[in-house]
Structure formats: C-alpha cells, structure tokens
Design a protein around this motif. Structure first.
Motif, mmCIF file in Angstrom:
data_model
loop_
_atom_site.group_PDB
_atom_site.id
_atom_site.type_symbol
_atom_site.label_atom_id
_atom_site.label_comp_id
_atom_site.label_asym_id
_atom_site.label_seq_id
_atom_site.Cartn_x
_atom_site.Cartn_y
_atom_site.Cartn_z
ATOM 1 N N ILE A 266 -33.944 -5.803 -3.503
ATOM 2 C CA ILE A 266 -33.510 -5.031 -2.344
ATOM 3 C C ILE A 266 -32.033 -5.314 -2.097
ATOM 4 N N SER A 267 -31.327 -4.352 -1.452
ATOM 5 C CA SER A 267 -29.886 -4.501 -1.236
ATOM 6 C C SER A 267 -29.473 -3.722 0.000
ATOM 7 N N ASP A 268 -28.408 -4.221 0.663
ATOM 8 C CA ASP A 268 -27.807 -3.472 1.775
ATOM 9 C C ASP A 268 -26.498 -2.804 1.348
ATOM 10 N N GLY A 269 -26.266 -2.730 0.046
ATOM 11 C CA GLY A 269 -25.038 -2.151 -0.475
ATOM 12 C C GLY A 269 -23.965 -3.177 -0.723
ATOM 13 N N VAL A 270 -24.097 -4.353 -0.121
ATOM 14 C CA VAL A 270 -23.142 -5.447 -0.321
ATOM 15 C C VAL A 270 -23.860 -6.660 -0.890
ATOM 16 N N ASN A 271 -24.946 -7.024 -0.238
ATOM 17 C CA ASN A 271 -25.741 -8.177 -0.650
ATOM 18 C C ASN A 271 -27.016 -7.695 -1.332
ATOM 19 N N THR A 272 -27.486 -8.456 -2.316
ATOM 20 C CA THR A 272 -28.690 -8.090 -3.062
ATOM 21 C C THR A 272 -29.613 -9.303 -3.158
ATOM 22 N N ILE A 273 -30.893 -9.074 -2.887
ATOM 23 C CA ILE A 273 -31.929 -10.092 -3.085
ATOM 24 C C ILE A 273 -32.745 -9.639 -4.288
ATOM 25 N N LYS A 274 -32.749 -10.474 -5.350
ATOM 26 C CA LYS A 274 -33.335 -10.071 -6.617
ATOM 27 C C LYS A 274 -34.660 -10.786 -6.892
ATOM 28 N N ASN A 275 -35.434 -10.123 -7.776
ATOM 29 C CA ASN A 275 -36.646 -10.698 -8.375
ATOM 30 C C ASN A 275 -37.684 -11.142 -7.350
ATOM 31 N N ARG A 276 -37.855 -10.357 -6.310
ATOM 32 C CA ARG A 276 -38.982 -10.570 -5.399
ATOM 33 C C ARG A 276 -40.256 -10.085 -6.090
ATOM 34 N N THR A 277 -41.411 -10.641 -5.742
ATOM 35 C CA THR A 277 -42.697 -10.208 -6.305
ATOM 36 C C THR A 277 -43.591 -9.713 -5.182
ATOM 37 N N GLY A 278 -44.493 -8.761 -5.528
ATOM 38 C CA GLY A 278 -45.390 -8.200 -4.531
ATOM 39 C C GLY A 278 -46.630 -7.617 -5.172
ATOM 40 N N ASP A 279 -47.614 -7.300 -4.303
ATOM 41 C CA ASP A 279 -48.885 -6.716 -4.738
ATOM 42 C C ASP A 279 -49.000 -5.315 -4.177
ATOM 43 N N VAL A 280 -50.082 -4.659 -4.591
ATOM 44 C CA VAL A 280 -50.374 -3.348 -4.042
ATOM 45 C C VAL A 280 -50.627 -3.480 -2.543
ATOM 46 N N GLY A 281 -50.048 -2.571 -1.777
ATOM 47 C CA GLY A 281 -50.200 -2.613 -0.331
ATOM 48 C C GLY A 281 -48.968 -3.181 0.326
ATOM 49 N N ASP A 282 -49.119 -3.693 1.570
ATOM 50 C CA ASP A 282 -47.987 -4.210 2.332
ATOM 51 C C ASP A 282 -47.608 -5.606 1.883
ATOM 52 N N ASN A 283 -46.276 -5.857 1.857
ATOM 53 C CA ASN A 283 -45.734 -7.162 1.497
ATOM 54 C C ASN A 283 -44.618 -7.493 2.473
ATOM 55 N N ALA A 284 -44.811 -8.561 3.270
ATOM 56 C CA ALA A 284 -43.804 -8.972 4.246
ATOM 57 C C ALA A 284 -42.696 -9.743 3.537
ATOM 58 N N LEU A 285 -41.449 -9.395 3.881
ATOM 59 C CA LEU A 285 -40.296 -10.093 3.315
ATOM 60 C C LEU A 285 -39.934 -11.292 4.180
ATOM 61 N N PRO A 286 -39.362 -12.347 3.586
ATOM 62 C CA PRO A 286 -38.818 -13.431 4.417
ATOM 63 C C PRO A 286 -37.724 -12.889 5.331
ATOM 64 N N ALA A 287 -37.483 -13.571 6.436
ATOM 65 C CA ALA A 287 -36.477 -13.127 7.406
ATOM 66 C C ALA A 287 -35.107 -13.022 6.738
ATOM 67 N N ILE A 288 -34.411 -11.939 7.048
ATOM 68 C CA ILE A 288 -33.059 -11.702 6.520
ATOM 69 C C ILE A 288 -32.065 -11.879 7.657
ATOM 70 N N ASP A 289 -30.981 -12.677 7.405
ATOM 71 C CA ASP A 289 -29.949 -12.864 8.427
ATOM 72 C C ASP A 289 -29.367 -11.513 8.806
ATOM 73 N N ALA A 290 -29.400 -11.247 10.118
ATOM 74 C CA ALA A 290 -28.872 -9.968 10.617
ATOM 75 C C ALA A 290 -27.598 -10.250 11.395
ATOM 76 N N MET A 291 -26.449 -10.190 10.680
ATOM 77 C CA MET A 291 -25.166 -10.524 11.298
ATOM 78 C C MET A 291 -24.338 -9.276 11.610
ATOM 79 N N GLN A 292 -24.664 -8.184 10.978
ATOM 80 C CA GLN A 292 -23.915 -6.954 11.197
ATOM 81 C C GLN A 292 -24.794 -5.767 10.830
ATOM 82 N N ALA A 293 -24.376 -4.601 11.237
ATOM 83 C CA ALA A 293 -25.156 -3.403 10.949
ATOM 84 C C ALA A 293 -25.335 -3.250 9.447
ATOM 85 N N ALA A 294 -26.561 -2.936 9.037
ATOM 86 C CA ALA A 294 -26.848 -2.789 7.620
ATOM 87 C C ALA A 294 -28.123 -1.976 7.447
ATOM 88 N N GLU A 295 -28.284 -1.435 6.245
ATOM 89 C CA GLU A 295 -29.502 -0.726 5.863
ATOM 90 C C GLU A 295 -29.969 -1.280 4.520
#
Length: 758
Positions: A266-295
């Motif tokens: 996943i990425s906000d266009g500047v920072n990227t978090i790589k090689n996360r793993t998940g299963d079918v269905g919903d997967n909660a992500l660890p908390a991401i530092d929210a210091m500025q507006a981002a998508e």
C-alpha cells in the motif's frame, strides 16, 4: 471398322442371315457432387434404344494428377427392374480427389455375352453412343491453429491467438470442456474468451471450407488455465489537525477476494508499506502514523497463484483528512507606493479568520479576507492572515514595503547655448530607492534618463536653433513608485557662425599665404601644431613650417576659429589642409671636366631627395644610364664640348637646372714638364693613356739611351712620370725622346723637354 469385322465373322461362321438392331445409348444424368476429403458419389445413367440387361464401361479421371481408372459394369445384371424411368443408379464408387466421370461404351442384350468385354488397349464391342459427364469435387479439410496452451492466465479473460489456414473461411470457437463462458466475437481467430469462473478450459477452433463443415470441419484445440487475480478494496478514515502537535493514527482495512494467501503493498504516493500478507475477506492493517493529509491505496497484490492484480481490481482508499486550513494571501506587489494598501486573502475551508501585524499597521476590517491596511511609516511591514477551521488554525504572511514616492527639484533655471553644444539640466532628488528614472520630452520625442545620486547633471543636446522646451514628465524609483512632474526647462539655442578657411592649391616652399574669409562682426584665430603664422588673427596671414624638418611633400592641418560677437560669443571651428612641396636645394651637376681617348663620363650630381624628380639632358645625343638619378654613366659623348644639364623638380616646384661641360679629346702628348715640386706641371702624363690597354712608355736620351720604362702607364691610379730615371736619380734638364705604344693605337713618338729637375 467394327461393322466390317462383324460381317467377316458372320461369313466365316457360315451364318445364313444377319439380324441388325438399334445400338443402345447411355447418358450420365447425375448432378455434380462435392465431398470433404473423399466420398461415394451417386452415378446415374439413362439407357435408351437398347434391351436389358445393360452394361457400361466408364473412366474416372483424377483432375489433380491426370491419372485415370476404368470401371466396368459388365456382369449383365442391370435389368429393367433396376431402372427407374430408364435411369440406373450406383453409389459404389469411392473418390478421394477431384475427378470427372466419362462414359466409354454401353452394352445391351443385343450384344453376345461373349463380347461383353473391354481392354484398355483393345476396345470392347459395346456401343460408343455415350453422353454426359459427372464432376466430383473433393475439398481438403482445413487445418486451423488454436494457439498455444496457457498454464497460467492471471486475468479473468484471455485474448485467443488462433489462426486460420485461409482467413476467408468461416470459423467458430466452441467451449469443449471446463464450464461456461462467452466469446466477444466467436467468429474471429483472436476473440476474447471470458469464463464464468476461473478454471481449466478446453476451447475448439472450427474452420469450414466447402463440404468440410459441421462434423467435417477442420478443428484444433487449446487448453487455458484461467486463474484470475485478487480483487481488493481498502477503506478507513481519520481527521487530524497537522499543526496542533498531537499524534494521530489511521486504522485501515483491506478486503480480498480470490485465491489466498495474498501479498500486497500500500502507498500514499510518497510512502510505501511493502509485502503485507492477508486472507480472503477483511484484513485490518496496523495503525499508520497520520501526520498530514494523505490517501492510502493498494498498489500491488499477488495471490496464491502468483498472479498480480490489475490496477482496476485494486479499489478503495483509506483517507487522512487534515482539518488545518491552507491560509494564503494574494500578493500583487512587493512595494506599495503609499502608506495604505488593499489586501485580499483566500478563504480555504476555514470558518473565518483575522488580520495581524508585528507592527502598528491597522486593518479595516480586520476579520474579513478583503481589508485595507494602513502603515504608520514608510518601511517594510509583515502582514499576517490567520484562518481557523474546526479548532485548527494556519497563518500566511507577506512582507510589503511601503514607499514614499520620489521627489525632484529643478536647480537651474533656463539657459542659452550655441548650436551643437550641450546644456546641463541640474536636479536634486529625494528617494529611499535609487536608481531613479527621469522621464522627459522635448515636444517631439520622449526620453528616460537614469539618476543614481541625489544631485545629478543631465546633458541635453537640442537640435536646430531657437527655443527648446524640455517638459519633465515623471520620476520613478527602483520600487516602481512614480511622481508626476510639471517643471519645464527652457534652452535657447544660438546659431553658430560658418567658418571659411579658404581653398588652397599645393605651394612650393615652406610657407603659404592663407586667404580665410570673415563675415560681419566676426573675428578669427589661426592655430596649428605644425608651423607658425605671421599674425594668428589675420585671415591673410602667412603660414610657415621648419624647412629643415620638412618632408618632400607634406600636408599640414591648419585650424581657423571664428567668433561672432553678436551671437553670444558662439565659436565655430574648421580645419583645412595645405600642401607644401619642398623646394629642391643644393642642386649641382658636378664640375667641368676633360676626358681623353674616351666617350664615357661618370657623373655624380646632388640635390635629389626621395620623392623628388631628377632629369639629365644634353645638347648632344648623349646616352645616360640613369636619366633620373644622381649617379650614372654618360656615354656616346662627342669629341669636343658636351653640355650635360641636371635638373631637379618637386610637385609644383619647378626644375632648377645646372650644367657642366665635358670636353672629349683623343690622346694628348705633351712635350715638356717641370718636376720642381711647385705642384704645377710636376708630372708627365699622356692624356688618355689610362684607356689604352697593354701600353708601354719608353724614354730615351738624344743619344738613344733608355732612361725610363713603364708598362700600363696611367693605369691603376698612376698619376704620371716625375722625371726620375730607372736608376733612381733625377734626370738632367734637357731634351729627350719618348715612344708610347699599346693596343689599338699607332705608336706615339715625340720629344720631351725637362726643366727645373735639378
């Protein structure tokens, strides 16, 4: 031929009668047929005029190779009950190549059974009254190619890579196994196949050609393992105030569909978090530092099959919303040319705002984006707009320099100048922002002059005579602040007198009489660095140069300045040139001389300088080796007196001639000399002896005794005989005899008297 043979046979057999009947006729009436690869055509033959049973011989011609095969129906088994409306049918023929069937002979009951035969090289005894033809067309089965098998297709559809043997043939894709699906264009080789679900599918490509269609069409299969790829949706939202110093976290969730497990980035266009793993269905992500507006978006997903998702299969966004407004001020200038300024801020997403300053600037109003700022002093002030939104605030500021416009004072009143001279516009200025631009107009053209210091002198050069009025328009400083001006600077331009220094032709000598012209109320002055004047104020003065340093021909600049006392003492100047040709001096052709036994004379003149012209002339036809030079040889002199004239001229200086007389004589034989040392007639010399080669002088006493002998007499600087005998003693006074001989002359014999030798 066959009838003749038959009659011969009957005679030989002893027949006593002949039974003649009508010959049978056979006609092919079956239509042409087309088959795929091979086929059994239905051959139909109509029999006429004969009597059953019938027989027939026909050939099958291979139109591809040209080969033939003979078919015989000679078993006498075609009876009336085998005919339908006189037509017999058979389908026992198998044809594998495009061919044609032609009848050869027909037999009926009127022909003896023993003659029902046919050989290739020995025709039978049947009737050749046969007609018609049947064509059998054999189509080759097409061989389409369905394309390569694919072991892993990481998409939900696949563009097939089929090809036809003949692109003009009809074709059709079919699903052979694997489940349901659809083709976007099933009748094109490169159709796109979309299954209802991932799986292994076998697809058949059918190509038709002529009779090769349906079950007989050409086919090829391709096997596709369509695995698809993961579908992901990310979601989540948090609101922050990025400048309040607090920590915020974004809690996001990713939902997957497909074959797990999944690896994703996943990425906000500047920072990227790589090689996360998940299963079918919903997967909660660890908390991401929210210091500025981002998508945050999913940018890469790989499923358990190693298939990566397409961009359009990765949807959703986890959003960090910054409530902090983006405060901004529309800045139109850095310098403001007064103490008040209209300001405008841009209201972003805030609830409102206010204007602030670090100095005593006032704002009216102070709580609206548009305001009027008033500064207490002319200097740089920081102006601040603070915007608020849902508990968050942000400031924007601009630095504005408030400028007191420049001021100018005209220091000198009107002035007067001579035409061609320069008038000085003197001004004083006050400004905090030099350099300044002064704009002015002469009534026709506008100009801008740069002013760098508080006191300035600006040169002005009016054109023409009379009054020139300079209108000062404006003064502008480096901050682009301007002050309009109304001052007028008047310049009176007086006319210059017109000097006339005269016109001069080249003059001979070192001086020239000048002839300048003065008008009414004018006075003049001569000047030059090259010479002197008899009277510098006299238009008719004589100009002289130093003759000792004068060049042969030289041009001198002479200046004539005049003043008209009625015209504000305006002075005009003109420079004219005078040319002086140096007068030749010390011109001399040499001295008068006498030559003996010779017609040549070496001359040596003087007075010729470089640049002058010299010329030799004579009263006889003398030839000069250098008629224009000082030195040379005059030849072809006539016996007697020859006048040689040497003249030197220079430019307009006339030639000054000088003449010498060269007297040409033969050999002279003097008859006496007095070697007493008084320098008068001290030696004996035969004139012209130096021109006689291999000469010899012999001197004898009256008794015939040789007392003096000299070879090459008069040559090599020999100045003559001094009366000393061969024994070294002076001869006695008296009479002697001498003989002079040499090349080209008759011997000279004469007496010689010596006096004063003792």
């Amino acid at each position: 031929m066959k009838v003749i043979i038959l009659w011969i046979g009957l005679v030989l057999a002893g027949a006593n009668f002949i039974h003649l009947s009508a010959q049978p006729i056979a006609t092919i009436v079956s239509a042409d047929e087309t088959f795929c690869e091979s086929g059994n055509p239905v051959l139909q033959i109509r029999f006429e005029n004969g009597e059953a049973p019938y027989g027939v011989v026909y050939e099958i011609v291979n139109l591809e190779t040209g080969g033939k095969s003979i078919q015989k129906e000679l078993n006498q088994d075609i009876f009336e009950n085998d005919l339908e409306n006189g037509i017999w049918s058979t389908s026992t023929i198998n044809v594998g190549s495009t061919s044609e069937i032609n009848l050869i002979e027909v037999f009926d009951n009127s022909i003896p059974a023993a003659d029902w035969k046919y050989f290739l090289n020995d025709n039978g005894y049947g009737s050749t009254d046969v007609h018609g033809q049947m064509n059998i067309i054999i189509n080759d089965k097409p061989q389409p190619e369905a394309g390569p098998n694919e072991d892993k297709i990481c998409e939900f559809s696949y563009q097939l890579k089929g090809s036809l043997q003949d692109p003009t043939n009809n074709m059709l894709w079919e699903i052979t196994s694997g489940g349901a699906g659809e083709f976007d264009f099933p009748d094109t080789p490169n159709a796109t196949f979309t299954p209802d679900a991932p799986g292994i599918y076998t697809l058949t490509l059918n190509e038709e050609f002529g009779a090769c269609k349906g079950a007989d069409a050409g086919t090829d299969e391709v096997q596709l393992n369509i695995k698809g790829h993961a579908i992901s949706v990310i979601s989540g939202n948090v609101e922050i105030c990025s400048n309040d110093g607090l920590d915020y976290d974004l809690l996001a969730n990713v939902n997957f569909q497909g074959d797990g497990d999944f690896t994703y980035d996943i990425s906000d266009g500047v920072n990227t978090i790589k090689n996360r793993t998940g299963d079918v269905g919903d997967n909660a992500l660890p908390a991401i530092d929210a210091m500025q507006a981002a998508e945050w978006r999913v940018i890469k997903v790989a499923d358990a099959n190693g298939c990566e998702s397409l961009t359009e299969s990765m949807t959703g966004v986890a959003t960090i919303v910054d409530r902090k407004p983006n405060a901004s001020i529309i800045k139109t200038k850095d310098f403001n040319c007064s103490n008040s300024l209209r300001l405008e801020a841009v209201l972003d997403k805030g609830e409102g705002g206010r204007w602030l300053s670090n100095s005593l600037v006032t704002f009216t109003p102070d709580d609206q984006p548009i305001t009027m700022a008033t500064a207490p002093s002319y200097e740089t002030h920081k102006l601040i707009w603070e915007e608020t939104n849902l508990g968050c605030s942000e400031q924007a500021s601009v630095d504005i320099t408030f400028v007191d416009p420049p001021k100018l004072t005209l220091l000198k009143a009107d002035t007067a100048i001579c035409n061609g001279s320069t008038a000085m516009l003197r001004v004083s200025t006050v400004s905090a922002h030099y350099d300044l631009d002064l704009s002015y107009s002469d009534g026709t053209n506008s100009s801008i002059i740069e002013i760098k210091t508080p006191y300035s002198e600006i040169p002005l050069t009016p054109s023409g005579n009379g009054l020139a009025a300079y209108q000062l328009i404006s003064i502008t400083d480096a901050a682009k602040c301007s002050t309009d001006l109304s001052d007028v600077f008047n310049v009176t331009v007086n006319n210059l007198p017109t000097p006339n220094a005269g016109v001069y032709d080249p003059e001979c000598g070192s001086s020239i009489l000048l002839n300048a012209v003065l008008g009414e109320n004018e006075s003049g002055t001569w000047s030059s660095i090259y010479g002197v004047f008899t009277d510098v104020n006299d238009p008719k003065a004589t100009f002289s140069v130093d003759e000792s340093n004068q060049l042969v021909t030289q041009m001198f600049d002479v200046n004539w300045s005049i003043v008209n006392d009625l015209n504000n003492n305006c002075t005009a100047h003109i420079t004219t040139q005078v040319i002086l040709d140096k007068k030749p001096a010390n011109v001399s052709a040499g001295k008068d001389t006498t030559i003996y036994n010779d017609d040549k004379y070496k001359y040596a003149a003087t007075g010729l300088e470089d640049g002058m012209t010299g010329l030799w002339t004579s009263n006889t036809d003398v030839f000069f080796s250098d008629v224009n030079g000082e030195n040379g040889t005059a030849s072809e002199l006539k016996m007697g007196e020859n006048e040689l004239t040497w003249a030197v001229s220079n430019g307009v200086c006339e030639a000054e001639p000088t003449t010498i007389v060269v007297t040409a004589k033969g050999l002279t034989n003097p008859t006496g000399f007095s070697p007493n040392g008084d320098t008068i007639n001290d030696t004996f010399m035969i004139g012209g002896a130096n021109k006689v080669e291999n000469n010899k002088l012999l001197v004898f006493t009256v008794e015939g005794k040789l007392v003096y002998e000299k070879e090459e007499f008069g040559h090599d600087g020999d100045i003559g005989w001094n009366g000393v005998g061969m024994d070294g003693s002076k001869l006695k006074n008296g009479t002697y005899y001498y003989v002079f001989t040499g090349d080209g002359i008759s011997p000279v014999k004469d007496f010689l008297v010596i006096k004063g030798n003792q």
